[in-house]
Design a protein around this motif. Structure first.
Motif, short mmCIF file in Angstrom:
data_model
loop_
_atom_site.label_atom_id
_atom_site.label_comp_id
_atom_site.label_asym_id
_atom_site.label_seq_id
_atom_site.Cartn_x
_atom_site.Cartn_y
_atom_site.Cartn_z
N SER A 51 42.61 37.51 46.24
CA SER A 51 41.95 37.63 44.95
C SER A 51 40.78 36.64 44.85
O SER A 51 40.67 35.71 45.64
CB SER A 51 42.95 37.35 43.82
N LEU A 53 38.88 34.15 41.90
CA LEU A 53 38.97 33.53 40.58
C LEU A 53 37.57 33.19 40.09
O LEU A 53 36.86 32.41 40.71
CB LEU A 53 39.84 32.27 40.64
N GLY A 55 34.95 32.27 36.52
CA GLY A 55 35.00 31.60 35.23
C GLY A 55 34.12 30.38 35.10
O GLY A 55 33.83 29.94 33.99
N TYR A 84 43.97 28.20 36.23
CA TYR A 84 44.22 29.61 36.54
C TYR A 84 45.71 29.85 36.77
O TYR A 84 46.37 29.06 37.44
CB TYR A 84 43.45 30.03 37.80
N THR A 88 48.86 36.06 37.51
CA THR A 88 47.93 37.06 36.98
C THR A 88 46.54 36.94 37.59
O THR A 88 45.70 37.82 37.41
CB THR A 88 47.81 36.91 35.46
N GLU A 90 44.30 35.00 36.53
CA GLU A 90 43.39 34.89 35.39
C GLU A 90 43.24 33.44 34.96
O GLU A 90 44.17 32.65 35.06
CB GLU A 90 43.93 35.72 34.20
#
Length: 305
Positions: A51, A53, A55, A84, A88, A90
């Protein structure tokens, strides 16, 4: 006979320099941070991509996993620390009380606190449950480049460009001790507590790694052989099958020293730019490394079969 490590996997995907790498404490994941403003999560064993991340609005300098591997904290030039949720993938919180680039971040061994610092020279200790600022204090007269908790989380070491390594009481924020290893004109670029709590591994602009006795402040061992060139290089302890100090190097390699003999036992070659980031897997013979803009890759190194 020391184990010989070879390049196992090359992980591609970041669009700018790698700044930090770190294995999750449970050993399942590897996180890599980059100046491209992202963290990428990889499978720690086969290097497969998991994944990304997002932000942050600027590059990321450092990362730290929570002790239970559930969260990842990131420090960024956008003056914030992001949190994070790994389940998830997120972002769940942003800590923002710094007034300049955040250079370093680390989880407390119990997971209840998070420490960060950087160009504003302040140390911020965050409560990870309440997600509030628990304590803030001025730490150095120049940029703080490294923070590290001891094994029980009672003390914190900070390293600064002012040439000092300082040890703080985490509960009170009081200064326990302070030492200068190379004079005020020799900035310190890294400090990491040893797993047994007796030593601090210190990197400085004199181009060496020093293992410093916490109680006396004296240098127990010095490690040389890497190329420094005024980069803020990461180093770590490799303690699974054998005992090494592992660091990056400006000659595009990863250096491994026998902790006790101080011998440079191996230089891992393959990157095409300065290797600043290194990490050691918590239970297996795996080393991760990350390099700057002419390379932009993360490598996994394992024993030659």
């Amino acid at each position: 006979m020391s184990t010989k490590f070879v390049s196992h996997k090359v992980l591609r995907g970041h669009s700018k320099a790698i700044s930090s790498v770190g294995f999750s404490p449970d050993g399942n994941f590897l996180a890599s941070a980059s100046n491209d403003k992202t963290v990428r999560i990889w499978d720690a064993y086969d290097g497969s991509y998991v994944s990304t991340l997002d932000g942050h609005n600027e590059g990321i300098s450092d990362i730290s996993w929570s002790p239970d591997s559930s969260y990842l904290a990131t420090a960024s030039d956008d003056q914030t620390v992001n949190l994070y949720d790994i389940d998830t993938m997120e972002m769940v919180h942003t800590f923002s009380d710094h007034s300049h680039y955040v250079m370093c971040v680390e989880y407390h061994p119990e997971g209840k606190l998070l420490v960060s610092s950087g160009f504003d020279r302040n140390v911020c200790i965050w409560d990870t449950k309440k997600r509030t600022l628990a304590r803030k204090f001025f730490a150095h007269n120049d940029t703080v480049v490294s923070t590290s908790f001891n094994e029980d989380g009672s003390r914190l070491v900070t390293a600064g460009f002012d040439g000092y390594v300082r040890i703080w009481d985490v509960e009170t924020g009081d200064l326990d001790s302070s030492f200068n290893l190379g004079g005020a004109q020799t900035p310190v670029s890294f400090a990491k507590w040893s797993p047994n709590g007796k030593y601090i591994l210190v990197g400085s602009f004199d181009g060496s790694w020093k293992l410093v006795n916490v109680n006396s402040g004296r240098v127990a061992r010095t490690y040389r052989g890497h190329v420094f060139n005024d980069y803020c290089l990461f180093a770590t302890f490799f303690l699974t099958s054998e005992k090494y100090i592992v660091s990056g190097s400006a000659d595009n390699s990863v250096c491994m020293w026998d902790i006790n003999s101080k011998k440079l036992s191996q230089r891992l070659e393959g990157h095409k730019d300065v290797v600043v980031a290194v990490a050691a897997h918590p239970t297996e013979d795996i080393i991760a490394s990350g390099a700057l803009d002419n390379d932009k890759t993360v490598r996994l190194w394992t024993p030659k079969s």
